[in-house]
Enzyme design. Sequence first.
Site, short mmCIF file in Angstrom:
data_model
loop_
_atom_site.label_atom_id
_atom_site.label_comp_id
_atom_site.label_asym_id
_atom_site.label_seq_id
_atom_site.Cartn_x
_atom_site.Cartn_y
_atom_site.Cartn_z
N GLY A 184 0.83 -1.20 0.00
CA GLY A 184 0.00 0.00 0.00
C GLY A 184 0.87 1.24 0.00
O GLY A 184 2.02 1.23 -0.42
N GLY A 185 0.30 2.30 0.55
CA GLY A 185 1.02 3.58 0.57
C GLY A 185 2.31 3.50 1.36
O GLY A 185 3.17 4.37 1.23
N GLY A 188 24.70 12.07 -30.07
CA GLY A 188 24.07 12.63 -28.86
C GLY A 188 24.63 12.00 -27.61
O GLY A 188 24.68 12.63 -26.54
N ALA A 189 25.04 10.75 -27.71
CA ALA A 189 25.55 10.06 -26.54
C ALA A 189 26.86 10.69 -26.08
O ALA A 189 27.16 10.72 -24.88
CB ALA A 189 25.71 8.57 -26.83
C1 HXC Z 1 -2.93 -4.00 12.32
C2 HXC Z 1 -1.89 -5.89 11.55
C3 HXC Z 1 -1.76 -5.31 10.26
C4 HXC Z 1 -2.26 -3.99 10.08
C5 HXC Z 1 -0.88 -7.28 10.18
N1 HXC Z 1 -1.34 -7.10 11.44
N2 HXC Z 1 -1.13 -6.18 9.43
N3 HXC Z 1 -2.47 -5.24 12.56
N4 HXC Z 1 -2.84 -3.38 11.14
N5 HXC Z 1 -2.14 -3.36 8.90
C6 HXC Z 1 -1.24 -8.03 12.56
C7 HXC Z 1 -2.12 -9.26 12.39
O1 HXC Z 1 -3.40 -8.98 12.89
C8 HXC Z 1 -1.37 -10.27 13.25
O2 HXC Z 1 -1.66 -10.00 14.61
C9 HXC Z 1 0.07 -9.91 13.04
O3 HXC Z 1 0.06 -8.55 12.56
C10 HXC Z 1 0.73 -10.77 12.00
O4 HXC Z 1 -0.08 -10.79 10.85
P1 HXC Z 1 -0.40 -12.14 10.06
O5 HXC Z 1 -1.47 -11.82 9.09
O6 HXC Z 1 -0.63 -13.26 11.02
O7 HXC Z 1 0.99 -12.42 9.34
P2 HXC Z 1 1.26 -13.00 7.91
O8 HXC Z 1 0.44 -14.22 7.69
O9 HXC Z 1 2.74 -13.12 7.79
O10 HXC Z 1 0.73 -11.89 6.88
C11 HXC Z 1 1.35 -10.61 6.82
C12 HXC Z 1 0.51 -9.65 5.97
C13 HXC Z 1 -0.93 -9.63 6.48
C14 HXC Z 1 0.53 -10.13 4.52
C15 HXC Z 1 1.20 -8.28 6.04
O11 HXC Z 1 -0.90 -9.41 7.90
C16 HXC Z 1 -1.73 -8.54 5.87
O12 HXC Z 1 -2.21 -8.67 4.75
N6 HXC Z 1 -1.95 -7.44 6.60
C17 HXC Z 1 -2.73 -6.35 6.15
C18 HXC Z 1 -2.03 -5.60 5.06
C19 HXC Z 1 -2.77 -4.37 4.66
O13 HXC Z 1 -3.75 -4.45 3.92
N7 HXC Z 1 -2.39 -3.25 5.23
C20 HXC Z 1 -2.96 -1.99 4.95
C21 HXC Z 1 -2.36 -1.52 3.62
S1 HXC Z 1 -2.99 0.02 3.16
P3 HXC Z 1 -1.57 -11.13 15.73
O14 HXC Z 1 -2.07 -10.47 16.97
O15 HXC Z 1 -2.45 -12.25 15.26
O16 HXC Z 1 -0.14 -11.54 15.83
C22 HXC Z 1 -1.91 1.06 3.83
C23 HXC Z 1 -2.25 2.46 3.58
C24 HXC Z 1 -1.08 3.31 3.86
O17 HXC Z 1 -0.98 0.70 4.43
C25 HXC Z 1 -1.33 4.61 3.20
C26 HXC Z 1 -0.19 5.53 3.43
C27 HXC Z 1 -0.37 6.74 2.56
#
Ligand code: HXC
Length: 510
Positions: free
Chosen positions: A169-170, A404-405
């Site tokens: 994501g971002g 040009g290079a």
């Molecule tokens: C809160 C999160 C989290 C998040 C993971 N966790 N991502 N908690 N916010 N964004 C937590 C899980 O709940 C879990 O907690 C622990 O971290 C480990 O995650 P798992 O899913 O068990 O690990 P894994 O299987 O290795 O998968 C990793 C992952 C997946 C692929 C990153 O967690 C995931 O898809 N997370 C969400 C990604 C996402 O969509 N993020 C937002 C993107 S948008 P526990 O307590 O069970 O250990 C964004 C916008 C930013 O970021 C914009 C900026 C401009």
Amino acid sequence: MSDILGQLDERRAQARLGGGEKRIESQHAKGKLTARERLELLLDPGSFEEFDMFVKHRSTDFGMEKNHIAGDGVVTGWGTINGRKTFVFAQDFTVFGGSLSETHARKICKVQEMAMKQGAPIIGLQDSGGARIQEGVAALAGYTDVFQNNILASGVVPQISVIMGPSAGGAVYSPALTDFIFMVRDSSYMFLTGPDVLKTVTNEIVTAEELGGAKTHTTKSSVADGAFDNDMEALAEIRRLFDFLPLNNREGSPERPFFDKHDRLDESLDTLVPDNPNIPYDMKELVEKIGDEGDFFEIQRDFAKNMLTGFIRLEGRTVGVIGNQPMVLAGCIDSDASRKAARFVRFCDCFEIPILTLVDVPGFLPGTSQEFGGVIKHGAKLLYAYGEATVPKVTVITRKAYGGAYCVMAPKHLRGDINYAWPTAQIAVMGAKGAVEILHRKDLGDADKIAEHTADYEEKFLSPFRAAERGYIDEVIQPRSTRKRVARAFALTRDKQLSNPWKKHGNLPL
Ligand code: HXC
């Protein structure tokens, strides 16, 4: 009293456990180190000073008020690498998946701001699930504060990102705003929208690795500057890179002890360029034979291989090298090579790193794909970068410098300080065949006449001497003496003074 002191130790021990033993085991099972283990390897032993170890998030939604872990998913502070200071942050995947909350962002911003104030680089080890979902807009605001600081720090202190887990994501934009991004093979990935979203929106089916793994970003997208096999190798190589970099934009290239004679002659270079101008040779060999102890830290090794970029040292001081690579596309410049080299030149210039350019280029790569892809604008980026740069610029033309290079590859006319050519150099508008076909179209059916015209053109133009007669080349040098001549040229230009006309900033052809 001893109770209170003991409490501090207990609190610290608790904070160091991050998300707990189980999650640490799971991190290790994925072949990844924890945030603190990574910092231990990155920094000199015992040099790490941690800040904000007890910071907790302030979120109250989704039961988060009962779920606090000291440090809030990022370990921040400063330490040294071979005795030189650096600020660091390492996201801790064992704590809420390393996700970024308002307070997590505040911790990163604090070290970014300190880095700018103290004039020391900042290295970010990224391993995060992105914005903390439970915090909503507060997390987005936190990200944007980090981005703003990345932008302000750009050109002030070197910023290095190492992607050691997810970056989605971002979240990818903080690394993207830094000077260098490195990735760990098989355990890191970067993308704006993940495989699941792609499947729904565009019907594309790809794995996370295919979409945003190290191979993709070092060979196709050029988002990353290099990739390493595991956390340990990555951190050791970041230490190596760090030694080449200045601490900030005021202190200039670092100087290190060196164990190589500055005037070392290398006879093998006299035969590096083959007799046949169409036969390639490896420009990397020249780079390694010029630099102290053959040490070359290559940047973007696997992307646009027709252009080499990286760091060497001469007499212990860092020099940025840009070189055409005749082994790939005969060394032609294309859009990718232009962008790659332009960005590298600008990095060197903003941190006062002198630039060495090694030229063997038959021209820009022709073709509709290049023209449609905007090679004009991408080539202009390189032209602009070289023309804008005020650091010492030394150029060596080994063979072809056509059209040009020639104009783009740091010639005298772009304020080159010392421009050398080997006797094998050919500085001309184009190669003999193309030139004769245009100038003597009427004789094309007569092989003898064409051979005569070609020999005449080669004699007149395919040498360094026409350019040398005009002073466009300062000196024609023996290949074997290149290290010595280049080292002397950089010694000469060490105190160079040159500035550009005042402006808010120029308008680089982006
Ligand atoms: C809160 C999160 C989290 C998040 C993971 N966790 N991502 N908690 N916010 N964004 C937590 C899980 O709940 C879990 O907690 C622990 O971290 C480990 O995650 P798992 O899913 O068990 O690990 P894994 O299987 O290795 O998968 C990793 C992952 C997946 C692929 C990153 O967690 C995931 O898809 N997370 C969400 C990604 C996402 O969509 N993020 C937002 C993107 S948008 P526990 O307590 O069970 O250990 C964004 C916008 C930013 O970021 C914009 C900026 C401009």
